[in-house]
Every structure is written in structure tokens, then in C-alpha cells.
Design a protein around this motif. Structure first.
Motif, PDB file in Angstrom:
ATOM      1  N   TRP A  48       0.713  -1.294   0.100  1.00 26.38           N
ATOM      2  CA  TRP A  48      -0.022  -0.111  -0.077  1.00 26.38           C
ATOM      3  C   TRP A  48       0.788   1.286  -0.093  1.00 26.38           C
ATOM      4  CZ3 TRP A  48      -4.925   0.303  -0.750  1.00 26.38           C
ATOM      5  CH2 TRP A  48      -5.781   1.368  -0.700  1.00 26.38           C
ATOM      6  N   PRO A  49       0.701   2.155  -0.756  1.00 24.13           N
ATOM      7  CA  PRO A  49       1.482   3.377  -0.988  1.00 24.13           C
ATOM      8  C   PRO A  49       1.629   3.980   0.397  1.00 24.13           C
ATOM      9  CG  PRO A  49      -0.103   3.424  -2.668  1.00 24.13           C
ATOM     10  CD  PRO A  49      -0.451   2.142  -1.872  1.00 24.13           C
ATOM     11  N   GLY A  50       2.684   4.512   0.833  1.00 24.56           N
ATOM     12  CA  GLY A  50       3.101   5.054   2.103  1.00 24.56           C
ATOM     13  C   GLY A  50       3.216   4.391   3.117  1.00 24.56           C
ATOM     14  N   ARG A 287      -4.631  -7.862  10.558  1.00 27.40           N
ATOM     15  CA  ARG A 287      -5.959  -7.740  10.733  1.00 27.40           C
ATOM     16  C   ARG A 287      -6.099  -6.394  10.647  1.00 27.40           C
ATOM     17  NH1 ARG A 287      -5.460 -12.049  14.223  1.00 27.40           N
ATOM     18  NH2 ARG A 287      -5.737 -10.734  16.088  1.00 27.40           N
ATOM     19  N   LYS A 288      -5.580  -5.440  11.572  1.00 23.14           N
ATOM     20  CA  LYS A 288      -5.505  -4.186  11.892  1.00 23.14           C
ATOM     21  C   LYS A 288      -5.080  -3.369  10.345  1.00 23.14           C
ATOM     22  CE  LYS A 288      -4.611  -0.355  14.992  1.00 23.14           C
ATOM     23  NZ  LYS A 288      -4.309   0.610  14.026  1.00 23.14           N
ATOM     24  N   MET A 293      -7.070  -0.123   5.772  1.00 23.58           N
ATOM     25  CA  MET A 293      -7.047  -0.100   4.357  1.00 23.58           C
ATOM     26  C   MET A 293      -8.699   0.121   4.022  1.00 23.58           C
ATOM     27  SD  MET A 293      -5.591  -2.634   1.684  1.00 23.58           S
ATOM     28  CE  MET A 293      -6.658  -3.963   1.885  1.00 23.58           C
ATOM     29  N   PHE A 294      -9.421  -0.861   4.466  1.00 21.75           N
ATOM     30  CA  PHE A 294     -10.918  -0.520   4.015  1.00 21.75           C
ATOM     31  C   PHE A 294     -11.368   0.596   4.615  1.00 21.75           C
ATOM     32  CE2 PHE A 294     -10.354  -5.246   3.338  1.00 21.75           C
ATOM     33  CZ  PHE A 294     -10.829  -5.339   1.995  1.00 21.75           C
ATOM     34  N   MET A 295     -11.206   1.018   5.791  1.00 22.89           N
ATOM     35  CA  MET A 295     -11.499   2.474   6.252  1.00 22.89           C
ATOM     36  C   MET A 295     -10.875   3.658   5.926  1.00 22.89           C
ATOM     37  SD  MET A 295     -12.373   1.084  10.165  1.00 22.89           S
ATOM     38  CE  MET A 295     -12.886   2.556  10.547  1.00 22.89           C
ATOM     39  N   ARG A 296      -9.889   3.414   4.850  1.00 23.53           N
ATOM     40  CA  ARG A 296      -9.069   4.430   4.154  1.00 23.53           C
ATOM     41  C   ARG A 296      -8.104   5.156   5.293  1.00 23.53           C
ATOM     42  NH1 ARG A 296     -10.848   5.423  -0.785  1.00 23.53           N
ATOM     43  NH2 ARG A 296     -13.096   4.505  -1.579  1.00 23.53           N
ATOM     44  N   LYS A 297      -7.479   4.558   6.072  1.00 19.62           N
ATOM     45  CA  LYS A 297      -6.683   5.040   6.869  1.00 19.62           C
ATOM     46  C   LYS A 297      -5.166   4.545   6.563  1.00 19.62           C
ATOM     47  CE  LYS A 297      -9.641   5.062  10.917  1.00 19.62           C
ATOM     48  NZ  LYS A 297      -9.592   4.404  12.536  1.00 19.62           N
ATOM     49  N   HIS A 304       3.134  -0.318  10.129  1.00 22.22           N
ATOM     50  CA  HIS A 304       3.794  -0.367   8.848  1.00 22.22           C
ATOM     51  C   HIS A 304       4.324  -1.838   8.463  1.00 22.22           C
ATOM     52  CE1 HIS A 304       6.662   0.728  11.809  1.00 22.22           C
ATOM     53  NE2 HIS A 304       7.575  -0.173  11.201  1.00 22.22           N
ATOM     54  N   SER A 305       4.654  -2.649   9.193  1.00 19.39           N
ATOM     55  CA  SER A 305       5.255  -4.003   8.978  1.00 19.39           C
ATOM     56  C   SER A 305       4.612  -5.022   9.380  1.00 19.39           C
ATOM     57  CB  SER A 305       6.341  -4.169   9.841  1.00 19.39           C
ATOM     58  OG  SER A 305       7.270  -5.091   9.692  1.00 19.39           O
TER      59      SER A 305
END
Length: 324
Positions: A48-50, A287-288, A293-297, A304-305
Motif C-alpha cells: 500500500w502506498p506510504g 488484521r488491523k 485499509m478498508f476504512m481509508r486509514k 507499517h510492518s
């Protein structure tokens, strides 16, 4: 003149076998769909970007890519019964009929899993050296090398198959026997041996560790990878040994069309879709990351890892604590 025209038409015609939705075809399609969706989610989480990644995350992402491609190639498709004597037919015979692309991706998946196991051992056994040399860029170079090797091993079909009298034929039995045994050793025995030895060695090293935070973080990753390895062995062992005894002539050719062999193949294909479920079950951060990702966070950098232990970056921050 009419007879010559009939011969030309017959030689230029593709004859396909009737497609039947047998039970193994239906299961294979379900596994392909699950593998596509599951590994796609893993790739989105990792790439995912970023989102920052460590070397292990890059390797796990490469494993998901290989399993994703495998899922594409196991999608059921019609089978050719009679081939025309054309270049297109010879290409189809060498690439599609032999499932060359599928075996390249499977081989890349196996070697990537082996590389992850060795990388984990180096991270635990030589933490300072690992921190200096392990980077996503070097991991990417290793992944490219893995795919080159996988391609080289499986290009046998480019010269071992040819079209004759409408049939896609293989090489001589002696050559096929040598190739079958060699692939069993290179694609199964060697990777499994290296992976098991690496995990046993890693476990022995971790038991001697006294840094509680380090052991906890690394043990979480090791447990997850151990489950992935055990799952791989369970899924692929029956198929590999079954194909070996067939190549050795211990079982007849009818074995390849028996319900038992169909079950072994289905079990092997299942390996391409189980890893995402293992990540979801064993890694809270995965899971988090999916939830965010689906909540656009996607901007949340605290997760990050994927291969990290609780509260630590995969090996970067964890290994740093070993130096103190």
C-alpha cells in the motif's frame, strides 16, 4: 482436390475435449478464487502506498505475488484433444499444455518461502550483521534471482514437448524420468530440508536468548512462518511423492487420472490460498492493516510492518534492542 482440402482443414483445426464440471474442477475453481482474493489482500496490505516495509515484508509480499499467479494459472480451462500442425499449436503445447507458467510460479513460491526461513535464521543468529545488510532493495534483488532460477528450472517444456499427429507428446521415458526425479529433489527435497533446518536452528538460538522483548517479537514471526512451512509440507508432500512413484514406474499411468491423485492435486493447490488466512489468524497487525485499509486509514504508520512483533518494526527496531 477435395481430399487435399479436407486434410488441410483437419491439420489446421483445433479439437477441444468437452468441458465437464467434475468435482475436482469445481473445488479447483473455488481454490483459485479464494487464492486470488486472499493473496490480493496481502499484496495490498504490504505494498500500500506510504506504508514502510522491511526486507521480510517484501519477501512475504513476493510470496503472495507467486501464490496469486499460481491461483490464476490453476483456473480450470478446456483441454485440447487434437492439435493442428502450426506454430501456435506448438507454442500452446509447450506453454499451456505443460502448465509451465503455473510451475514457474509454484517454484518461485517454494524458493521464496525457503529464503524467508533462511533470512529469519540470519536475523536471529547474526542480528548486527543482518541489520546492516538486510534492506527491501536487497530483498527485491533476491526475489528477481528467485524468479530467474524458477524460470530456468521449468523451461524444460520448451524443448521436451512437441506436436505430432495431432498430439502433444513429451520427451523419451528416460529423459522424463531424469527430469521428474531431478525436479523432486530441487523443488521439494532441497527446499524442505533447508527450511526445516533453518527453523530448528532458529528455535535453538531463540531459546538461548535472554532479551524478553526480542524473543517475544521474533517468536511471533517464527510461529507464523512455522505454520506456513508445516502447511506447505502437508499440502505438497502427497502430490510430490505420488508423482515421484509415477515417474519411477511404481504405479501405472492410470494413477494420474485416479480419484486419489485428484485429491493430492487439490491438496497441493490449496497451499496457494491458505497463507492469507494464517496471517489473519496469527498477526494482529495484519488484521488491523486490513481494517484501516478498508476504512481509508492508509496514512497510519504505526502498523507499517506485517512481519513485526507487537509494537516493533519487523527486525529493524527489534534487532536494535539486541545490541544494547
Amino acid at each position: 482436390m477435395d481430399r487435399d482440402w479436407q486434410n488441410i482443414s483437419r491439420n489446421d483445426a483445433w479439437v477441444w475435449k468437452p468441458f465437464a464440471w467434475e468435482w475436482w474442477i469445481c473445488i479447483q475453481l473455488v481454490l483459485a478464487i479464494v487464492g486470488l482474493l486472499g493473496n490480493l489482500l496481502v499484496m495490498l496490505v504490504i505494498f500500500w502506498p506510504g506504508r514502510r516495509r522491511c526486507a521480510t515484508d517484501t519477501l512475504i509480499g513476493a510470496l503472495a505475488v507467486a501464490d496469486f499467479l499460481t491461483s490464476i494459472f490453476i483456473i480450470p480451462h478446456p483441454i485440447v484433444d487434437m492439435y493442428p500442425d502450426t506454430n501456435a499449436a506448438r507454442f500452446y503445447c509447450k506453454i499451456v499444455h505443460t502448465s509451465t507458467l503455473m510451475w514457474i510460479s509454484i517454484c518461485a513460491s517454494i524458493f521464496t518461502l525457503t529464503t524467508i526461513s533462511v533470512e529469519k535464521l540470519i536475523a536471529v543468529r547474526y542480528p548486527v550483521w543482518f541489520q546492516r545488510l538486510s534492506t527491501p532493495k536487497r530483498a527485491t534483488i533476491a526475489i528477481v534471482c528467485i524468479w530467474i532460477v524458477a524460470f530456468g528450472i521449468n523451461t524444460r517444456s520448451l524443448y521436451a514437448r512437441y506436436v505430432s499427429n495431432g498430439k502433444c507428446l513429451s520427451s523419451k521415458h528416460s529423459v522424463a524420468l531424469f527430469i521428474g526425479v531431478a525436479l523432486f529433489l530441487v523443488e521439494y527435497v532441497l527446499p524442505v530440508s533447508v527450511t526445516v533446518i533453518a527453523h530448528v536452528w532458529t528455535i535453538c538460538v531463540l531459546r538461548r536468548r535472554r532479551v524478553t522483548a526480542l524473543r517475544k517479537a521474533q517468536s511471533l514471526v517464527l510461529q507464523m512462518l512455522l505454520i506456513v512451512v508445516i502447511t506447505f509440507i502437508i499440502c505438497w508432500t502427497p502430490d510430490q511423492f505420488g508423482f515421484l512413484v509415477f515417474n519411477l514406474g511404481i504405479v501405472p499411468a492410470t494413477y494420474l487420472f485416479s480419484p486419489l491423485y485428484r485429491c493430492f492435486v487439490i491438496l497441493a493447490f490449496a497451499n496457494s490460498c491458505v497463507n492469507p488466512f494464517i496471517y489473519a489468524a496469527r498477526i494482529p497487525k495484519f488484521r488491523k492493516a486490513l481494517k484501516d485499509m478498508f476504512m481509508r486509514k492508509s496514512g497510519n504508520r504505526g502498523i507499517h510492518s506485517l512481519s513485526a512483533g507487537e509494537g516493533e518494526g519487523a527486525y529493524g527496531n527489534v534487532v536494535s534492542s539486541a545490541q544494547s
